[in-house]
Design a protein around this motif. Structure first.
Motif, PDB file in Angstrom:
ATOM      1  N   SER A  89      34.288 -16.128 -32.036  1.00  0.00           N
ATOM      2  CA  SER A  89      33.117 -16.902 -32.450  1.00  0.00           C
ATOM      3  C   SER A  89      31.831 -16.085 -32.407  1.00  0.00           C
ATOM      4  O   SER A  89      30.767 -16.592 -32.791  1.00  0.00           O
ATOM      5  CB  SER A  89      32.953 -18.120 -31.538  1.00  0.00           C
ATOM      6  OG  SER A  89      32.806 -17.712 -30.185  1.00  0.00           O
ATOM      7  N   GLN A  96      27.054 -19.290 -27.510  1.00  0.00           N
ATOM      8  CA  GLN A  96      26.776 -19.005 -28.909  1.00  0.00           C
ATOM      9  C   GLN A  96      25.299 -18.645 -29.093  1.00  0.00           C
ATOM     10  O   GLN A  96      24.908 -17.528 -28.877  1.00  0.00           O
ATOM     11  CB  GLN A  96      27.193 -20.182 -29.774  1.00  0.00           C
ATOM     12  CG  GLN A  96      28.699 -20.385 -29.818  1.00  0.00           C
ATOM     13  CD  GLN A  96      29.481 -19.124 -30.162  1.00  0.00           C
ATOM     14  OE1 GLN A  96      30.280 -18.645 -29.367  1.00  0.00           O
ATOM     15  NE2 GLN A  96      29.245 -18.560 -31.331  1.00  0.00           N
ATOM     16  N   LEU A 128      34.184 -22.096 -33.985  1.00  0.00           N
ATOM     17  CA  LEU A 128      33.987 -21.816 -32.562  1.00  0.00           C
ATOM     18  C   LEU A 128      35.241 -21.328 -31.842  1.00  0.00           C
ATOM     19  O   LEU A 128      35.160 -20.907 -30.698  1.00  0.00           O
ATOM     20  CB  LEU A 128      33.424 -23.053 -31.841  1.00  0.00           C
ATOM     21  CG  LEU A 128      31.983 -23.418 -32.225  1.00  0.00           C
ATOM     22  CD1 LEU A 128      31.497 -24.599 -31.412  1.00  0.00           C
ATOM     23  CD2 LEU A 128      31.044 -22.229 -32.051  1.00  0.00           C
ATOM     24  N   TYR A 129      36.400 -21.404 -32.494  1.00  0.00           N
ATOM     25  CA  TYR A 129      37.615 -20.779 -31.954  1.00  0.00           C
ATOM     26  C   TYR A 129      37.874 -21.195 -30.499  1.00  0.00           C
ATOM     27  O   TYR A 129      38.142 -20.364 -29.635  1.00  0.00           O
ATOM     28  CB  TYR A 129      37.506 -19.250 -32.035  1.00  0.00           C
ATOM     29  CG  TYR A 129      37.315 -18.727 -33.443  1.00  0.00           C
ATOM     30  CD1 TYR A 129      38.406 -18.414 -34.255  1.00  0.00           C
ATOM     31  CD2 TYR A 129      36.038 -18.544 -33.982  1.00  0.00           C
ATOM     32  CE1 TYR A 129      38.233 -17.927 -35.552  1.00  0.00           C
ATOM     33  CE2 TYR A 129      35.859 -18.063 -35.275  1.00  0.00           C
ATOM     34  CZ  TYR A 129      36.962 -17.764 -36.047  1.00  0.00           C
ATOM     35  OH  TYR A 129      36.775 -17.285 -37.323  1.00  0.00           O
TER      36      TYR A 129
END
Length: 319
Positions: free
Chosen positions: A89, A56, A104-105
């Motif tokens: 995400s 991320q 965040l899937y």
């Protein structure tokens, strides 16, 4: 794939790389179709495949098919085909915050990788230069940070779905080996209060079922204080709490960016070190090479070179 002249400490010059993206894979039922980047050497056949899952972070494009060039380019330049999805995400997507699986899937990320494996024919048809060149029997997965969590699920780790209480098993038998880079560790009281609240799927990982061979890479200064109260050792849990065969590469003085694996000259890398990135590139390549081609000496050669260095950048242990 022909045997390369490379060894982990004296690599031959990289070969030219062809990188194509986005390749769009139709994905009915997904919020948007799945976009991937494919990178591979311009020559060669029977190329082993690495599925690379992004993390991320704060940057807009590292969490997409356009991130992680230091790893993707190196692996491709030394004989792998690397496929990078843009997970739901990704900061490049502007999905509504109430989209199922947000933010965040975690489940969708693993399903993306399975979708790629199901669509090799589509990928090859979309990029004729890759037609017939992918070795579908030699597939690995790698992931950094949240991508490491994705990889762990595909390698056999399980968790309890926080929405319905069911055990989630996303093991992918077509994947033969993995690399977990700065991946999350155990849940429960190891998490900060905010992480437990915001990311409840991190509360219940079970690494005891992660039986697929894997290399866990952790920085000994990667505190990740926003997620865990345990400090850097938290990122070694996927090694110590799983069954063998596994290896652990601990990088000295490395923080979450592991020297800068997520992109070239990334401002959010707090421990920028070209030497450390080079070590990660070479050791991960060597590990995957030996796991996918049993008997290949690359991994042992890389370990010997790491140990023999006058100022080693890390240490390796195995079980």
């Amino acid at each position: 794939m022909s045997e390369p002249a490379d060894t982990a400490d004296t690599f031959s010059p990289p070969t030219p790389v062809l990188s194509v993206g986005p390749v769009v894979l139709p994905a009915p039922g997904r919020a948007v179709d799945l976009e991937v980047r494919v990178s591979a050497p311009v020559t060669g056949s029977d190329l082993p495949v690495v599925l690379l899952s992004h993390g991320q972070g704060h940057s807009n494009h590292l969490s997409s098919l356009n991130g992680y060039a230091p790893l993707a380019n190196f692996w491709a330049a030394h004989g792998f085909a690397v496929i990078q999805p843009t997970h739901l995400s990704s900061r490049t997507l502007t999905l509504a915050p109430d989209t199922p699986g947000a933010p965040l899937y975690w489940r969708s990320r693993a399903e993306d990788m399975k979708h790629i494996l199901d669509r090799f024919d589509v990928i090859e048809a979309a990029v004729p230069q890759f037609l017939g060149r992918l070795d579908r029997t030699r597939v690995a997965v790698a992931g950094h940070s949240m991508g490491g969590h994705t990889a762990s699920l595909l390698l056999g780790a399980r968790l309890t779905d926080p929405h319905d209480g069911t055990e989630v098993n996303l093991l992918e038998p077509r994947i033969k080996a993995g690399v977990l880079l700065a991946a999350p560790g155990r849940g429960g009281d190891a998490l900060t209060e905010s992480a437990a609240k915001d990311f409840p799927f991190l509360l219940t990982p079970d690494f005891s079922t992660m039986t697929t061979p894997a290399l866990v890479v952790a920085g000994d200064k990667d505190a990740s204080a926003h997620l865990t109260v345990r400090g850097p050792e938290w990122h070694t849990d996927p090694y110590f709490l799983s069954t063998g065969p596994k290896s652990l590469l601990t990088l000295f003085d490395a923080e979450h960016g592991l020297g800068g694996v997520s992109g070239y000259d990334v401002a959010e890398t707090t421990d920028e070190s070209p030497e450390r990135v080079s070590a990660v590139q070479r050791l991960t390549w060597a590990y995957l090479r030996t796991e996918l081609y049993p008997g290949d000496p690359a991994w042992q050669t890389a370990r010997d070179a790491l140990t023999a260095a006058s100022s080693p950048l890390g240490r390796v242990e195995s079980k």
